[in-house]
Scaffold this active site. Structure first.
Site, PDB file in Angstrom:
ATOM      1  N   MET A  12       0.824  -1.299  -0.022  1.00  0.00           N
ATOM      2  CA  MET A  12      -0.075   0.119   0.241  1.00  0.00           C
ATOM      3  C   MET A  12       0.842   1.283   0.012  1.00  0.00           C
ATOM      4  O   MET A  12       1.776   1.454   0.720  1.00  0.00           O
ATOM      5  CB  MET A  12      -0.796  -0.091   1.223  1.00  0.00           C
ATOM      6  N   ALA A  14       2.247   4.452   1.233  1.00  0.00           N
ATOM      7  CA  ALA A  14       2.209   5.143   2.378  1.00  0.00           C
ATOM      8  C   ALA A  14       1.374   6.533   2.541  1.00  0.00           C
ATOM      9  O   ALA A  14       0.895   6.734   3.590  1.00  0.00           O
ATOM     10  CB  ALA A  14       3.632   5.473   2.807  1.00  0.00           C
ATOM     11  N   GLY A  16      -1.774   8.871   0.838  1.00  0.00           N
ATOM     12  CA  GLY A  16      -2.666   8.825   0.165  1.00  0.00           C
ATOM     13  C   GLY A  16      -3.761  10.138  -0.053  1.00  0.00           C
ATOM     14  O   GLY A  16      -3.179  10.911   1.114  1.00  0.00           O
ATOM     15  N   ASP A  43      -8.368   7.756  -0.062  1.00  0.00           N
ATOM     16  CA  ASP A  43      -9.117   7.153   0.966  1.00  0.00           C
ATOM     17  C   ASP A  43     -10.503   7.679   1.145  1.00  0.00           C
ATOM     18  O   ASP A  43     -10.626   8.746   1.350  1.00  0.00           O
ATOM     19  CB  ASP A  43      -8.631   7.499   2.360  1.00  0.00           C
ATOM     20  N   TYR A  48     -19.090   9.497   3.349  1.00  0.00           N
ATOM     21  CA  TYR A  48     -18.385  10.946   2.718  1.00  0.00           C
ATOM     22  C   TYR A  48     -19.291  11.263   1.603  1.00  0.00           C
ATOM     23  O   TYR A  48     -19.243  12.518   1.164  1.00  0.00           O
ATOM     24  CB  TYR A  48     -17.113  10.683   2.229  1.00  0.00           C
ATOM     25  N   LYS A  73     -14.829   2.582   3.471  1.00  0.00           N
ATOM     26  CA  LYS A  73     -15.266   2.227   4.774  1.00  0.00           C
ATOM     27  C   LYS A  73     -16.636   1.990   4.697  1.00  0.00           C
ATOM     28  O   LYS A  73     -17.428   2.812   3.878  1.00  0.00           O
ATOM     29  CB  LYS A  73     -14.886   3.433   5.710  1.00  0.00           C
ATOM     30  N   HIS A 106     -15.830   1.714   9.617  1.00  0.00           N
ATOM     31  CA  HIS A 106     -15.725   3.002   9.900  1.00  0.00           C
ATOM     32  C   HIS A 106     -15.298   3.317  11.537  1.00  0.00           C
ATOM     33  O   HIS A 106     -14.487   4.205  11.797  1.00  0.00           O
ATOM     34  CB  HIS A 106     -16.609   3.959   9.471  1.00  0.00           C
TER      35      HIS A 106
END
Ligand SMILES: NC(=O)c1ccc[n+]([C@@H]2O[C@H](COP(=O)([O-])OP(=O)(O)OC[C@H]3O[C@@H](n4cnc5c(N)ncnc54)[C@H](OP(=O)(O)O)[C@@H]3O)[C@@H](O)[C@H]2O)c1
Length: 294
Positions: A12, A14, A16, A43, A48, A73, A106
């Site tokens: 991944m 580090a 984002g 992310d 959201y 999430k 979440h």
């Protein structure tokens, strides 16, 4: 770009781009800009309300799906065996993808623990079916991890928590490390300490004098110092911006190093005071919020 290896071997980036509070009509452009500048990790979250625009930005970037690490999430109202499986379907439909790189809960719902557990087990099912490459949690405190870990087969790959110089949660970081979980910092430049919201009196970490002095000596900004402090200590950071200049600034943290003494000076800024919501007390209305199908 520095990469981190998760506990199941998945890699991944580090750093984002976060998109909490990115207005839907600015999110696609922010994502496209970030990917154009070299970001390879986004992310988002069902809560959201901008997953659709994240997907648009990814497609507009022209990058292959495999080139972007996509994290989202599951919101608490979708916790449960069938509900969480369906939450994956809603998220991937909005994002316009078949699979996710990282899907996390979440936050814990301590008073509705059976549903939290069922949601995590549903994530394990998605992982087993090859629909997500890694699974994890967010806002899980040591007591929540202690409840979760004995009950599950897959150790979460990531725990995403409030983490900036004024609130470092070293107890959570320690619990994560002991369990083999990677700590991911939300509000890594302390957004929660200065952006508007129902969070009461706060002191902005962006205007901290120690960070200003370190920034001046490295020819960097306080935000860059905070992000460097995170990635240099092996954490994942996901700064949010919709401003192209700041999106670029936040990525430009891989060409300098903080000394051990400088890292320690930032460590010493911890106040132990949380700015965000208490993970042990999710509001009842969180569970009433319906995540739309489309
Ligand atoms: N799991 C959770 O419960 C949780 C909670 C909160 C956040 N998150 C995730 O973590 C991400 C980051 O956290 P966050 O959004 O809370 O806070 P953050 O990234 O620490 O800070 C974002 C704020 O800083 C501003 N900003 C960005 N770059 C800047 C720079 N270089 N200099 C000065 N100001 C700058 C942004 O405004 P502009 O956009 O105008 O630049 C925004 O107001 C979120 O977007 C979300 O993906 C997760």
């Amino acid at each position: 770009m520095q990469n981190l290896t998760l506990n199941n071997g998945v890699t991944m980036p580090a750093l984002g781009l976060g998109v909490f509070q990115s207005p839907p009509d600015e999110t696609a452009a922010a994502v496209e800009t970030a990917l154009g500048l070299g970001y390879r990790h986004i992310d988002t979250a069902a809560a959201y309300a901008n997953e659709r625009q994240v997907g648009e930005g990814m497609r507009a970037s022209g990058l292959d799906r495999d080139d972007v690490f996509l994290e989202t999430k599951v919101w608490v109202s979708d916790y449960g065996t069938d509900e969480t499986r369906h939450a994956f379907e809603k998220a991937t439909r909005k994002l316009g993808v078949d699979t996710l790189d990282l899907l996390i809960l979440h936050q814990p719902a301590p008073a509705r623990w059976e549903r939290t557990l069922a949601a995590y087990r549903a994530l394990e099912g998605l992982l087993a079916d090859g629909l997500v490459r890694a699974i994890g949690v967010s806002n899980f405190m040591p007591q929540h991890l202690a409840r979760l870990l004995p009950e599950v087969d897959v150790v979460p790959a990531v725990n995403q928590i409030e983490l900036h110089p004024y609130f470092q949660q070293t107890d959570v970081q320690k619990a994560d490390t002991e369990a083999g979980i990677l700590t991911q910092a939300w509000s890594p430049i302390g957004g929660i300490t200065f952006y508007p919201g129902p969070w009461g009196e706060r002191r902005s970490v962006l205007t901290d004098e120690t960070l200003a002095a370190l920034a001046a000596s490295h020819g960097k900004s306080p935000a860059q110092i905070m992000l460097r402090w995170g990635v240099q200590q092996g954490r994942s950071v996901i700064p949010k911006s919709t401003n192209p200049t700041r999106i670029a600034e936040n990525l430009d943290v891989f060409d300098f190093e903080l000394s051990a003494d400088e890292l320690a000076r930032i460590d010493a800024l911890d106040t132990g005071v949380r700015s965000g919501p208490d993970p042990d007390a999710p509001r009842d209305d969180f569970f009433d919020r319906v995540i739309p199908e489309e």
